[in-house]
Design a protein around this motif. Structure first.
Motif, PDB file in Angstrom:
ATOM      1  N   LYS A 174      -7.012   9.845  -0.597  1.00 56.00           N
ATOM      2  CA  LYS A 174      -7.334   8.518  -0.074  1.00 56.00           C
ATOM      3  C   LYS A 174      -6.168   7.567  -0.331  1.00 56.00           C
ATOM      4  O   LYS A 174      -5.766   7.363  -1.470  1.00 56.00           O
ATOM      5  CB  LYS A 174      -8.599   7.979  -0.744  1.00 56.00           C
ATOM      6  CG  LYS A 174      -9.016   6.608  -0.231  1.00 56.00           C
ATOM      7  CD  LYS A 174     -10.263   6.114  -0.939  1.00 56.00           C
ATOM      8  CE  LYS A 174     -10.649   4.730  -0.444  1.00 56.00           C
ATOM      9  NZ  LYS A 174     -11.852   4.215  -1.154  1.00 56.00           N
ATOM     10  N   THR A 201      -1.945  -5.243  -2.885  1.00 54.85           N
ATOM     11  CA  THR A 201      -2.643  -3.973  -3.085  1.00 54.85           C
ATOM     12  C   THR A 201      -2.951  -3.842  -4.569  1.00 54.85           C
ATOM     13  O   THR A 201      -2.087  -4.106  -5.413  1.00 54.85           O
ATOM     14  CB  THR A 201      -1.782  -2.777  -2.627  1.00 54.85           C
ATOM     15  OG1 THR A 201      -1.555  -2.876  -1.221  1.00 54.85           O
ATOM     16  CG2 THR A 201      -2.488  -1.457  -2.923  1.00 54.85           C
ATOM     17  N   ALA A 243      -4.948  -1.525  -7.817  1.00 54.26           N
ATOM     18  CA  ALA A 243      -5.587  -0.321  -8.345  1.00 54.26           C
ATOM     19  C   ALA A 243      -6.485  -0.764  -9.495  1.00 54.26           C
ATOM     20  O   ALA A 243      -6.012  -0.981 -10.612  1.00 54.26           O
ATOM     21  CB  ALA A 243      -4.537   0.675  -8.824  1.00 54.26           C
ATOM     22  N   HIS A 244      -7.752  -0.972  -9.196  1.00 50.44           N
ATOM     23  CA  HIS A 244      -8.760  -1.463 -10.142  1.00 50.44           C
ATOM     24  C   HIS A 244      -8.594  -2.942 -10.496  1.00 50.44           C
ATOM     25  O   HIS A 244      -9.566  -3.582 -10.881  1.00 50.44           O
ATOM     26  CB  HIS A 244      -8.775  -0.637 -11.440  1.00 50.44           C
ATOM     27  CG  HIS A 244      -9.444   0.695 -11.298  1.00 50.44           C
ATOM     28  ND1 HIS A 244     -10.717   0.850 -10.808  1.00 50.44           N
ATOM     29  CD2 HIS A 244      -9.000   1.952 -11.587  1.00 50.44           C
ATOM     30  CE1 HIS A 244     -11.042   2.131 -10.801  1.00 50.44           C
ATOM     31  NE2 HIS A 244     -10.022   2.827 -11.258  1.00 50.44           N
ATOM     32  N   ASP A 253      -8.634  -1.569  -4.841  1.00 49.95           N
ATOM     33  CA  ASP A 253      -9.199  -0.241  -4.598  1.00 49.95           C
ATOM     34  C   ASP A 253      -9.726   0.319  -5.915  1.00 49.95           C
ATOM     35  O   ASP A 253      -9.118   0.127  -6.976  1.00 49.95           O
ATOM     36  CB  ASP A 253      -8.128   0.700  -4.031  1.00 49.95           C
ATOM     37  CG  ASP A 253      -7.734   0.324  -2.609  1.00 49.95           C
ATOM     38  OD1 ASP A 253      -8.638   0.106  -1.790  1.00 49.95           O
ATOM     39  OD2 ASP A 253      -6.520   0.238  -2.338  1.00 49.95           O
ATOM     40  N   LYS A 254     -10.840   1.012  -5.855  1.00 47.97           N
ATOM     41  CA  LYS A 254     -11.477   1.552  -7.059  1.00 47.97           C
ATOM     42  C   LYS A 254     -10.885   2.914  -7.422  1.00 47.97           C
ATOM     43  O   LYS A 254     -11.569   3.932  -7.486  1.00 47.97           O
ATOM     44  CB  LYS A 254     -12.993   1.665  -6.852  1.00 47.97           C
ATOM     45  CG  LYS A 254     -13.672   0.354  -6.512  1.00 47.97           C
ATOM     46  CD  LYS A 254     -13.500  -0.673  -7.631  1.00 47.97           C
ATOM     47  CE  LYS A 254     -14.239  -1.966  -7.315  1.00 47.97           C
ATOM     48  NZ  LYS A 254     -14.046  -2.994  -8.363  1.00 47.97           N
ATOM     49  N   PHE A 262      -4.046   3.951  -0.603  1.00 45.89           N
ATOM     50  CA  PHE A 262      -4.343   2.586  -1.016  1.00 45.89           C
ATOM     51  C   PHE A 262      -4.385   1.678   0.215  1.00 45.89           C
ATOM     52  O   PHE A 262      -3.696   1.922   1.214  1.00 45.89           O
ATOM     53  CB  PHE A 262      -3.283   2.075  -1.997  1.00 45.89           C
ATOM     54  CG  PHE A 262      -3.432   2.619  -3.388  1.00 45.89           C
ATOM     55  CD1 PHE A 262      -4.360   2.074  -4.267  1.00 45.89           C
ATOM     56  CD2 PHE A 262      -2.643   3.677  -3.822  1.00 45.89           C
ATOM     57  CE1 PHE A 262      -4.500   2.576  -5.554  1.00 45.89           C
ATOM     58  CE2 PHE A 262      -2.774   4.184  -5.106  1.00 45.89           C
ATOM     59  CZ  PHE A 262      -3.708   3.629  -5.975  1.00 45.89           C
ATOM     60  N   SER A 263      -5.190   0.640   0.121  1.00 44.86           N
ATOM     61  CA  SER A 263      -5.293  -0.336   1.206  1.00 44.86           C
ATOM     62  C   SER A 263      -4.571  -1.619   0.796  1.00 44.86           C
ATOM     63  O   SER A 263      -4.123  -1.755  -0.349  1.00 44.86           O
ATOM     64  CB  SER A 263      -6.760  -0.644   1.511  1.00 44.86           C
ATOM     65  OG  SER A 263      -7.393  -1.202   0.363  1.00 44.86           O
ATOM     66  N   CYS A 264      -4.465  -2.564   1.721  1.00 49.96           N
ATOM     67  CA  CYS A 264      -3.813  -3.827   1.393  1.00 49.96           C
ATOM     68  C   CYS A 264      -4.567  -4.991   2.034  1.00 49.96           C
ATOM     69  O   CYS A 264      -5.289  -4.818   3.019  1.00 49.96           O
ATOM     70  CB  CYS A 264      -2.348  -3.831   1.830  1.00 49.96           C
ATOM     71  SG  CYS A 264      -2.101  -3.887   3.613  1.00 49.96           S
ATOM     72  N   ALA A 314       0.832  -1.208   0.000  1.00 49.79           N
ATOM     73  CA  ALA A 314       0.000   0.000   0.000  1.00 49.79           C
ATOM     74  C   ALA A 314       0.866   1.257   0.000  1.00 49.79           C
ATOM     75  O   ALA A 314       0.639   2.193  -0.775  1.00 49.79           O
ATOM     76  CB  ALA A 314      -0.940  -0.006   1.198  1.00 49.79           C
TER      77      ALA A 314
END
Length: 230
Positions: free
Chosen positions: A218, A186, A188-189, A206-207, A220-222, A142
């Motif tokens: 915002k 993590t 990204a889309h 993550d969107k 990024f999450s993991c 992330a």
């Protein structure tokens, strides 16, 4: 009668000469235009060859930036890689790294196809290398994507006020710890799909892209996932 006939004959000859002169003039125009078309065609063909040669050279550079086969075999002894660019150069790329006992891998899809996508893929690969180096051995997926996003926004001079420049990447980034067999992911889309004993497990992404975004603040999450042998 003789005078009328003579006049008709003279008029006929004059018209014939005018027609012949006009025919010759039109023939010269056709020849000149044909020559121009042929020259333009040859010029276009030369330019096409130069462009294709340049793109082929760019493709070789792009492929040289992909992970070497030796590294892929070291990280994943049993693997396959399906890499089929739609154009000569591609906006898709994969990136790998060994960091101590950790295997780091990224699969990315950049905005654009062909040459623009190729430029983005090489930029993305370079930024991933820099972010991994900046992590100094403590790679968190992330945090790494957050860093790559800021680097990309800075490199492309992106801002929320300039909506015309929205180039970026959708990707999946994961790290596998060889000692614990723990996977950190993590996205990204792009989700990560794991198949275990016939069950399909999908880790959600993550969107948002890696690039300028309306909700740029915002992070990024993991996700964490315990892998099993076999």
């Amino acid at each position: 009668m003789l005078i009328a006939g003579a006049l008709l004959y003279v008029g006929f000859r004059l018209n014939a000469r005018r027609l012949l002169a006009e025919q010759r003039r039109l023939s010269r125009i056709v020849e000149e235009r044909t020559k121009e078309v042929v020259e333009q065609k040859e010029q276009i063909e030369r330019q096409k060859e130069q462009i294709e040669s340049s793109i082929e050279y760019a493709s070789r550079i792009q492929r040289a930036m992909l992970p070497r086969q030796e590294l892929m075999d070291d990280l994943f002894p049993e693997h396959f890689m399906l890499y089929l660019p739609r154009d000569i150069v591609s906006g898709d790329f994969y990136w790998m790294l060994r960091e101590g006992r950790k295997k780091v891998c990224c699969i990315a899809d950049c905005t654009g196809h062909g040459v623009p996508g190729g430029f983005m893929s090489m930029l993305g690969s370079s930024l991933l290398h820099r972010a991994a180096r900046d992590a100094q051995g403590n790679i968190d997926t992330a945090e790494m994507l957050n860093h790559v996003r800021e680097l990309l926004i800075s490199s492309l001079h992106q801002s929320t006020s300039n909506q015309s420049n929205k180039d970026g990447m959708d990707l999946a980034l994961f790290v596998i710890d060889e000692e614990t067999n723990m996977l950190q992911y993590t996205g990204a889309h792009n989700p990560l799909v794991i198949v275990r004993r016939g069950e399909v497990i999908q880790l959600q992404a993550d969107k948002m892209p890696v690039g300028i975004y309306t909700n740029r603040a915002k992070p990024f999450s993991c996700d964490w996932f315990q892998l099993e042998e076999g």
